[in-house]
Design an enzyme around this catalytic site. Structure first.
Site, PDB file in Angstrom:
ATOM      1  N   LYS A 182       0.878  -1.188   0.000  1.00  0.00           N
ATOM      2  CA  LYS A 182       0.000   0.000   0.000  1.00  0.00           C
ATOM      3  C   LYS A 182       0.908   1.228   0.000  1.00  0.00           C
ATOM      4  O   LYS A 182       1.402   1.646   1.037  1.00  0.00           O
ATOM      5  CB  LYS A 182      -0.877  -0.021   1.259  1.00  0.00           C
ATOM      6  N   GLU A 257       9.335   1.587  11.158  1.00  0.00           N
ATOM      7  CA  GLU A 257      10.451   2.513  10.937  1.00  0.00           C
ATOM      8  C   GLU A 257       9.840   3.903  10.922  1.00  0.00           C
ATOM      9  O   GLU A 257       9.114   4.262   9.999  1.00  0.00           O
ATOM     10  CB  GLU A 257      11.137   2.172   9.603  1.00  0.00           C
ATOM     11  N   CYS A 291      13.574  10.534   6.953  1.00  0.00           N
ATOM     12  CA  CYS A 291      13.487  10.101   8.354  1.00  0.00           C
ATOM     13  C   CYS A 291      14.827  10.275   9.061  1.00  0.00           C
ATOM     14  O   CYS A 291      14.881  10.557  10.252  1.00  0.00           O
ATOM     15  CB  CYS A 291      12.990   8.666   8.447  1.00  0.00           C
ATOM     16  N   GLU A 392       9.717  16.255  14.842  1.00  0.00           N
ATOM     17  CA  GLU A 392      10.178  16.011  13.471  1.00  0.00           C
ATOM     18  C   GLU A 392       9.432  16.940  12.523  1.00  0.00           C
ATOM     19  O   GLU A 392       8.213  16.867  12.410  1.00  0.00           O
ATOM     20  CB  GLU A 392       9.912  14.554  13.093  1.00  0.00           C
TER      21      GLU A 392
HETATM   22  P1  NAP Z   1       1.681   8.568   7.622  1.00  0.00           P
HETATM   23  O1  NAP Z   1       0.358   9.193   7.808  1.00  0.00           O
HETATM   24  O2  NAP Z   1       2.281   7.835   8.736  1.00  0.00           O
HETATM   25  O3  NAP Z   1       1.555   7.619   6.337  1.00  0.00           O
HETATM   26  C1  NAP Z   1       2.385   6.518   6.071  1.00  0.00           C
HETATM   27  C2  NAP Z   1       1.576   5.421   5.404  1.00  0.00           C
HETATM   28  O4  NAP Z   1       0.570   4.925   6.297  1.00  0.00           O
HETATM   29  C3  NAP Z   1       0.827   5.899   4.179  1.00  0.00           C
HETATM   30  O5  NAP Z   1       0.791   4.876   3.210  1.00  0.00           O
HETATM   31  C4  NAP Z   1      -0.549   6.147   4.750  1.00  0.00           C
HETATM   32  O6  NAP Z   1      -1.564   6.191   3.816  1.00  0.00           O
HETATM   33  C5  NAP Z   1      -0.705   4.985   5.690  1.00  0.00           C
HETATM   34  N1  NAP Z   1      -1.746   5.155   6.702  1.00  0.00           N
HETATM   35  C6  NAP Z   1      -2.308   6.301   7.165  1.00  0.00           C
HETATM   36  N2  NAP Z   1      -3.205   6.020   8.149  1.00  0.00           N
HETATM   37  C7  NAP Z   1      -3.218   4.679   8.304  1.00  0.00           C
HETATM   38  C8  NAP Z   1      -3.913   3.778   9.167  1.00  0.00           C
HETATM   39  N3  NAP Z   1      -4.793   4.216  10.073  1.00  0.00           N
HETATM   40  N4  NAP Z   1      -3.663   2.472   9.068  1.00  0.00           N
HETATM   41  C9  NAP Z   1      -2.760   2.005   8.175  1.00  0.00           C
HETATM   42  N5  NAP Z   1      -2.070   2.789   7.331  1.00  0.00           N
HETATM   43  C10 NAP Z   1      -2.288   4.124   7.393  1.00  0.00           C
HETATM   44  O7  NAP Z   1       2.692   9.644   7.146  1.00  0.00           O
HETATM   45  P2  NAP Z   1       2.335  10.931   6.313  1.00  0.00           P
HETATM   46  O8  NAP Z   1       0.989  11.495   6.552  1.00  0.00           O
HETATM   47  O9  NAP Z   1       2.624  10.571   4.938  1.00  0.00           O
HETATM   48  O10 NAP Z   1       3.411  11.947   6.923  1.00  0.00           O
HETATM   49  C11 NAP Z   1       3.176  12.550   8.196  1.00  0.00           C
HETATM   50  C12 NAP Z   1       4.440  12.660   8.981  1.00  0.00           C
HETATM   51  O11 NAP Z   1       5.012  11.368   9.177  1.00  0.00           O
HETATM   52  C13 NAP Z   1       5.566  13.415   8.295  1.00  0.00           C
HETATM   53  O12 NAP Z   1       5.445  14.787   8.416  1.00  0.00           O
HETATM   54  C14 NAP Z   1       6.771  12.854   8.981  1.00  0.00           C
HETATM   55  O13 NAP Z   1       6.981  13.496  10.207  1.00  0.00           O
HETATM   56  C15 NAP Z   1       6.401  11.419   9.218  1.00  0.00           C
HETATM   57  N6  NAP Z   1       6.960  10.537   8.176  1.00  0.00           N
HETATM   58  C16 NAP Z   1       8.004   9.740   8.488  1.00  0.00           C
HETATM   59  C17 NAP Z   1       8.549   8.944   7.506  1.00  0.00           C
HETATM   60  C18 NAP Z   1       9.724   8.065   7.775  1.00  0.00           C
HETATM   61  O14 NAP Z   1      10.457   7.717   6.853  1.00  0.00           O
HETATM   62  N7  NAP Z   1       9.942   7.615   8.978  1.00  0.00           N
HETATM   63  C19 NAP Z   1       8.053   8.947   6.223  1.00  0.00           C
HETATM   64  C20 NAP Z   1       6.966   9.763   5.936  1.00  0.00           C
HETATM   65  C21 NAP Z   1       6.429  10.537   6.923  1.00  0.00           C
HETATM   66  P3  NAP Z   1      -1.939   7.624   3.207  1.00  0.00           P
HETATM   67  O15 NAP Z   1      -0.757   8.100   2.472  1.00  0.00           O
HETATM   68  O16 NAP Z   1      -3.025   7.335   2.313  1.00  0.00           O
HETATM   69  O17 NAP Z   1      -2.294   8.509   4.362  1.00  0.00           O
END
Ligand code: NAP
Ligand code: MG
Length: 495
Positions: A182, A257, A291, A392
């Site tokens: 996904k 991660e 990250c 972050e």
């Molecule tokens: P996120 O919300 O954690 O999304 C990561 C993945 O999880 C996406 O595929 C997302 O789908 C999915 N997801 C969202 N809600 C879910 C749920 N309830 N159950 C299962 N999967 C779910 O991250 P983001 O919104 O893209 O970014 C938000 C913040 O996360 C960033 O600002 C950053 O601080 C952090 N982040 C960290 C990393 C890292 O490498 N550690 C990477 C990206 C972001 P959708 O895309 O459809 O929401």
């Protein structure tokens, strides 16, 4: 290159090695973040089609064509995949840059080759892990088997879409699992383009399925009783939801991660040229949406001014531009939401008393006003209690914190909830090694930054995650160990 986008079907998901076009399902637009233009449309996969994908993965897991495949052949499939991707690397670099807003030069030099390397590396592992014989008491032969976990839900973010897919798929497939991928709602294109490459490499049907959509689609996977494991990269907030989903359903295995607030700790005897370059790219590579971004510079007061001055000059010269222009050094953030988030952190830095040295605002001149560009930003006089020192940001914002003693530097480095990566800069190797032991982070780089290798483990202490990806360590995440006991009579065994 533009025709590549035409090869990716719109509103399609991938099940049983074929495109499936879900009926009566909502669709949404995929945006080019550098100019706001619509580049494709995708479906928000609902429970009917998630069930279909999971059923396919479940069936494939039990299908002898995959379940009983010779490990050597499994390795060959992964190796063939790496060769196909090598052939098509320019297409993937283009799609990644177009969809994410990252500079094409970075997609070419980092994302795509690193992903190819992952598939190639894990191709080698399929024939190299095996059983252990355990020296138990009594007349028994006791040995272990390492078996695949089953159906893996791989849920990945938007910052390194193609590479994060590889971090999950390569070890999961090398160990014989099946996967439902996904991708992030914003960046599904490189994953969609990957699917036919998997088929061409010889992966049997159902071994990898892909569903697009928002968090709701991800949640359906995390709550599905036939999914045995979730491999997740993303935010702390969603990680917590995934753990709840696992707890409330079938206790599926979870590896996480998550983010970081990673420090570069710099002592006065460090090589200043190297420090400036590494700190600079540690925060501005991929526009800070990393990250492992080195978002805190913890620097000795005696060299702070000289380093800060040089960082500031470099930041002002950084070439912001169309990500697809090969000369561009910093591209567009992923979305308006992310732009607003970064902007609000910059405001909070000012409100909480940090000194804005450079940047601090979105880029508003044409043509950048249509995209989500943010200036490379540096805050000085940051203290540990500030939000920009603790949270972050996931954008091009560097927080500079001064120290005077080694103990203070370590204490500052360990003062956040995170613990993903860190770096220590000094010519005194004994001091660097001693500090490396005291910092709570999964990786410590000494006198360099941002080095990765598929063979070296990566993951976080504290709230930066659970488990270690890459290397042998990822095999732990994707296998169950079975202990087998056999009584052996007349034994003089000395094992
Ligand atoms: P996120 O919300 O954690 O999304 C990561 C993945 O999880 C996406 O595929 C997302 O789908 C999915 N997801 C969202 N809600 C879910 C749920 N309830 N159950 C299962 N999967 C779910 O991250 P983001 O919104 O893209 O970014 C938000 C913040 O996360 C960033 O600002 C950053 O601080 C952090 N982040 C960290 C990393 C890292 O490498 N550690 C990477 C990206 C972001 P959708 O895309 O459809 O929401
Ligand atoms: Mg999201």
């Amino acid at each position: 290159m533009k025709q590549i986008i035409g090869q990716i079907p719109q509103n399609a998901i991938w099940i049983d090695n074929e495109w499936v076009f879900p009926e009566s399902v909502e669709t949404y637009e995929i945006i080019n973040p550098s100019n706001g233009e619509v580049i494709s449309t995708c479906v928000k996969t609902n429970s009917k089609y998630v069930d279909m994908a999971v059923a396919s993965s479940h069936k494939a897991f039990h299908n002898p064509e995959w379940n009983h495949i010779n490990p050597r052949e499994r390795g060959r499939i992964l190796y063939r995949l790496s060769e196909i991707l090598e052939r098509r690397k320019e297409e993937f670099a283009y799609i990644e840059s177009l969809n994410n807003g990252k500079p094409l030069s970075e997609a070419r030099s980092v994302d795509i080759p690193s992903a190819i390397n992952m598939y190639e590396y894990y191709a080698g592992w399929t024939t190299k892990y095996g059983s252990e014989v355990i020296p138990v008491n009594g007349p028994y032969l006791n040995y272990t088997l390492r078996q695949p976990v089953g159906v893996v839900g791989a849920i990945i973010p938007w910052n390194f879409p193609f590479l994060m897919a590889a971090w999950k798929l390569a070890p999961a497939l090398a160990t014989g699992n099946t996967v439902i991928l996904k991708p992030s709602e914003q960046t599904p294109l490189s994953a969609l383009l990957l699917m036919e490459c998997l088929k061409e490499a010889g992966l049997p049907k159902g071994v990898v399925n892909l569903v697009t959509g928002f968090g709701e689609t991800g949640e359906l996977i995390t709550r599905h009783p036939l999914v045995n494991k979730i491999a997740f990269t993303g935010s702390r907030t969603v990680a917590s939801k995934i753990l709840h989903a696992s707890a409330e359903t079938n206790l599926k295995r979870v590896s996480l991660e998550l983010g970081g607030k990673s420090p570069n700790i710099v002592f006065p005897d460090a090589d200043i040229d190297k420090v400036v370059d590494a700190v600079f790219w540690g925060i501005y590579a991929n526009k800070g949406e990393v990250c492992a971004a080195g978002s805190r510079l913890i620097i000795h007061k005696d060299i702070k001014d000289v380093v800060l001055d040089r960082l500031c000059n470099k930041a002002k010269k950084l070439k912001i531009g169309n990500p697809l222009d090969p000369d561009t050094q910093i591209g567009s953030l992923i979305s308006r939401k992310q732009l607003e988030r970064v902007e609000s952190y910059a405001k909070s830095g000012i409100e909480q008393g940090a000194r804005l040295v450079t940047g601090g605002k979105r880029v508003t001149n044409e043509p950048f006003d249509k995209g989500f560009f943010f200036e490379p930003t540096i805050f000085d006089n940051v203290t540990c209690d500030m939000k920009i020192a603790q949270e972050e940001i996931f954008g091009p914002v560097l927080a500079v914190i001064e120290f005077t003693s080694e103990e203070e530097a370590i204490q500052i480095a360990n003062s956040t909830i995170y613990g993903l990566v860190s770096a220590v800069w000094t010519k005194d190797v004994s001091k660097a090694l001693a500090i490396a032991e005291k910092i709570n982070s999964g990786t410590v780089w000494i006198n360099h930054y941002n080095n990765f290798d598929p063979a070296s483990p990566f993951g976080g202490f504290n709230e930066s995650g659970w488990g270690r990806e890459m290397g042998f360590y990822a095999l732990e995440l994707y296998t169950e160990i079975k202990s087998i006991w056999v009584p052996i009579s007349r034994s003089n065994r000395t094992l």
